[in-house]
Design a protein around this motif. Structure first.
Motif, short mmCIF file in Angstrom:
data_model
loop_
_atom_site.label_atom_id
_atom_site.label_comp_id
_atom_site.label_asym_id
_atom_site.label_seq_id
_atom_site.Cartn_x
_atom_site.Cartn_y
_atom_site.Cartn_z
N LEU A 202 0.82 -1.20 0.00
CA LEU A 202 0.00 0.00 0.00
C LEU A 202 0.86 1.26 0.00
O LEU A 202 0.58 2.22 -0.72
CB LEU A 202 -0.94 0.02 1.21
N MET A 203 1.92 1.26 0.77
CA MET A 203 2.82 2.42 0.80
C MET A 203 3.39 2.69 -0.59
O MET A 203 3.44 3.83 -1.06
CB MET A 203 3.94 2.18 1.81
N GLU A 204 3.81 1.63 -1.27
CA GLU A 204 4.37 1.77 -2.61
C GLU A 204 3.33 2.30 -3.59
O GLU A 204 3.62 3.17 -4.42
CB GLU A 204 4.90 0.42 -3.09
N LEU A 205 2.11 1.81 -3.49
CA LEU A 205 1.04 2.28 -4.37
C LEU A 205 0.76 3.76 -4.17
O LEU A 205 0.58 4.51 -5.14
CB LEU A 205 -0.23 1.46 -4.14
N MET A 206 0.70 4.19 -2.91
CA MET A 206 0.43 5.60 -2.66
C MET A 206 1.54 6.48 -3.23
O MET A 206 1.27 7.55 -3.79
CB MET A 206 0.26 5.85 -1.16
N HIS A 207 2.78 6.04 -3.13
CA HIS A 207 3.91 6.81 -3.69
C HIS A 207 3.82 6.88 -5.22
O HIS A 207 4.35 7.83 -5.83
CB HIS A 207 5.23 6.18 -3.28
N LYS A 208 3.18 5.91 -5.86
CA LYS A 208 3.14 5.85 -7.32
C LYS A 208 2.01 6.67 -7.94
O LYS A 208 2.01 6.90 -9.15
CB LYS A 208 2.99 4.39 -7.77
N VAL A 209 1.04 7.09 -7.12
CA VAL A 209 -0.14 7.74 -7.69
C VAL A 209 0.21 9.03 -8.43
O VAL A 209 -0.18 9.22 -9.59
CB VAL A 209 -1.19 8.04 -6.59
N ALA A 242 -8.12 -6.74 -12.15
CA ALA A 242 -7.32 -5.92 -11.26
C ALA A 242 -8.09 -4.68 -10.81
O ALA A 242 -9.00 -4.20 -11.49
CB ALA A 242 -6.02 -5.50 -11.94
N ILE A 243 -7.72 -4.17 -9.64
CA ILE A 243 -8.21 -2.89 -9.16
C ILE A 243 -7.33 -1.78 -9.72
O ILE A 243 -6.10 -1.92 -9.73
CB ILE A 243 -8.16 -2.84 -7.62
N ASN A 244 -7.93 -0.71 -10.23
CA ASN A 244 -7.16 0.46 -10.66
C ASN A 244 -6.98 1.36 -9.44
O ASN A 244 -7.87 2.16 -9.12
CB ASN A 244 -7.85 1.20 -11.80
N PHE A 245 -5.87 1.23 -8.76
CA PHE A 245 -5.67 1.94 -7.51
C PHE A 245 -5.67 3.46 -7.72
O PHE A 245 -6.15 4.21 -6.86
CB PHE A 245 -4.36 1.51 -6.86
N ALA A 246 -5.15 3.93 -8.86
CA ALA A 246 -5.11 5.37 -9.12
C ALA A 246 -6.52 5.95 -9.14
O ALA A 246 -6.79 7.01 -8.54
CB ALA A 246 -4.41 5.65 -10.45
N LYS A 263 -0.36 7.46 7.48
CA LYS A 263 -1.13 8.70 7.47
C LYS A 263 -0.29 9.84 6.92
O LYS A 263 -0.78 10.68 6.13
CB LYS A 263 -1.62 9.04 8.88
N GLU A 264 0.98 9.92 7.30
CA GLU A 264 1.86 10.97 6.80
C GLU A 264 2.05 10.83 5.28
O GLU A 264 2.05 11.84 4.56
CB GLU A 264 3.20 10.91 7.52
N THR A 265 2.24 9.62 4.81
CA THR A 265 2.41 9.39 3.37
C THR A 265 1.14 9.77 2.62
O THR A 265 1.19 10.41 1.57
CB THR A 265 2.74 7.92 3.10
N LEU A 266 -0.01 9.39 3.15
CA LEU A 266 -1.29 9.72 2.53
C LEU A 266 -1.49 11.23 2.46
O LEU A 266 -1.84 11.78 1.40
CB LEU A 266 -2.42 9.08 3.33
N THR A 267 -1.25 11.92 3.56
CA THR A 267 -1.45 13.37 3.61
C THR A 267 -0.51 14.08 2.66
O THR A 267 -0.93 15.00 1.91
CB THR A 267 -1.23 13.88 5.05
N GLU A 268 0.75 13.68 2.64
CA GLU A 268 1.73 14.32 1.76
C GLU A 268 1.39 14.09 0.29
O GLU A 268 1.48 15.00 -0.54
CB GLU A 268 3.13 13.80 2.06
N THR A 269 0.98 12.87 -0.05
CA THR A 269 0.60 12.56 -1.43
C THR A 269 -0.58 13.41 -1.86
O THR A 269 -0.60 13.96 -2.97
CB THR A 269 0.24 11.07 -1.55
N ARG A 270 -1.55 13.54 -1.01
CA ARG A 270 -2.73 14.35 -1.34
C ARG A 270 -2.37 15.82 -1.51
O ARG A 270 -2.89 16.49 -2.42
CB ARG A 270 -3.79 14.17 -0.24
N LYS A 271 -1.51 16.34 -0.64
CA LYS A 271 -1.10 17.75 -0.76
C LYS A 271 -0.39 18.01 -2.08
O LYS A 271 -0.63 19.01 -2.75
CB LYS A 271 -0.19 18.12 0.41
#
Length: 318
Positions: A202-209, A242-246, A263-271
């Motif tokens: 999940l961490m890797e997926l969030m970084h890839k969005v 497959a799920i399209n995570f993006a 949570k920090e990774t999610l917030t930073e990605t969204r910002k």
């Protein structure tokens, strides 16, 4: 009442009952899931996808809209059924009752059966039922242990998938919808659609969005991050789609109880996303990655556009 008509009626009532009672029911559903999964060793949090998460604001803020596309979708099944089966007998109903114990899932056997109608297969009928799409995140080393425990603890708490008993799931949703219509809080849960993500995946997926969004903007192609997490059907399996995570991340991803690093990774990605792209650019990416029914749902309900913009704007303030 035949099982197809019951599915259409139950789904329609559930969609129409959009008041505070239904919101309470949905909140209680999330709490019920949380009570089970938080006890797992290696638990890191969970997140929701799909309905109702794209239809409500953060923490289920706002009014729940009625989505007209759901009625068109249900009407399509109703008309196909009565066109094909004039005597209102769906041949799959008796088969499901007699052979359910021998079916690993609704795809592997039904798709090879010569009597199954492509338009009215058991899976297509079950897809009309409302469900809750909740995804668990656990430490990588605890995935197998979590899968084994959840096979028992989720059903013990009334959280079951539609694959376990499709006919029973239809009957249950009918009772739930009827309770909401009568102004009573249901005592059962709509079918659960749950997936399990290892923490690092999940961490890797969030970084890839965001990089995938940049590539999408440059190429003109919809963003696509394919992932096939373990999904609970009758047992745990990797789905063939497959799920399209993006797409899910941008449109409905709603976090619960994330650990600090996630949570920090999610917030930073969204910002980063909210600062680099306009709402219209993000909307075009989401719609580009949507299937036709998702597009119709979005365009037929102005509230969904409002919720989407509220969602992206909130990322700028996190």
């Amino acid at each position: 009442m035949n099982i197809i008509d019951k599915t259409v009626i139950a789904s329609g009532i559930y969609e129409k009952e959009n008041g505070e009672l239904k919101k309470i029911y949905l909140k209680e559903y999330v709490r019920a899931y949380h009570r089970v999964v938080k006890k797992l060793e290696g638990y890191k949090g969970f997140f929701g996808l799909g309905y109702p998460f794209y239809a409500l604001g953060n923490k289920f803020y706002g009014d729940l809209p009625i989505i007209q596309e759901q009625f068109r979708y249900n009407s399509d099944l109703f008309e196909q059924f009565h066109d094909q089966f004039e005597n209102s007998v769906w041949p799959c109903e008796q088969c499901l009752k007699e052979n359910l114990g021998n079916m690993p899932n609704l795809k592997s056997i039904c798709y090879r059966c010569p009597t199954v109608s492509k338009e009215i297969s058991p899976r297509k009928v079950i897809n009309r039922l409302p469900d809750m799409d909740l995804c668990l995140v656990v430490d990588d080393s605890k995935v197998e242990q979590a899968k084994e425990e959840l096979m028992y603890t989720l059903p013990e708490n009334g959280l079951t998938t539609s694959d376990i008993d499709p006919i029973g799931a239809i009957d249950k949703v009918y009772r739930i919808a009827s309770s909401l219509k009568m102004g009573k809080l249901p005592t059962e849960w709509v079918p659960l659609d749950t997936h399990l993500f290892p923490y690092n995946e999940l961490m890797e997926l969030m970084h890839k969005v965001e990089p995938e969004m940049a590539k999408s903007l440059e190429s003109g192609k919809p963003p696509y991050l394919a992932t096939t997490p373990d999904s609970l059907r009758k047992t745990w399996q990797k789905d063939d789609t497959a799920i399209n995570f993006a797409y899910d991340f941008l449109y409905s991803f709603t976090d619960y109880d994330f650990d600090q690093e996630m949570k920090e990774t999610l917030t930073e990605t969204r910002k980063i996303i909210a600062s680099k792209y306009t709402n219209n650019q993000i909307e075009r990416m989401v719609l580009g990655a949507s299937i036709d029914s998702q597009k119709r749902r979005y365009y037929s309900c102005p509230t969904l556009k409002l919720r989407f913009n509220e969602r992206i704007n909130s990322w700028k303030e996190e």
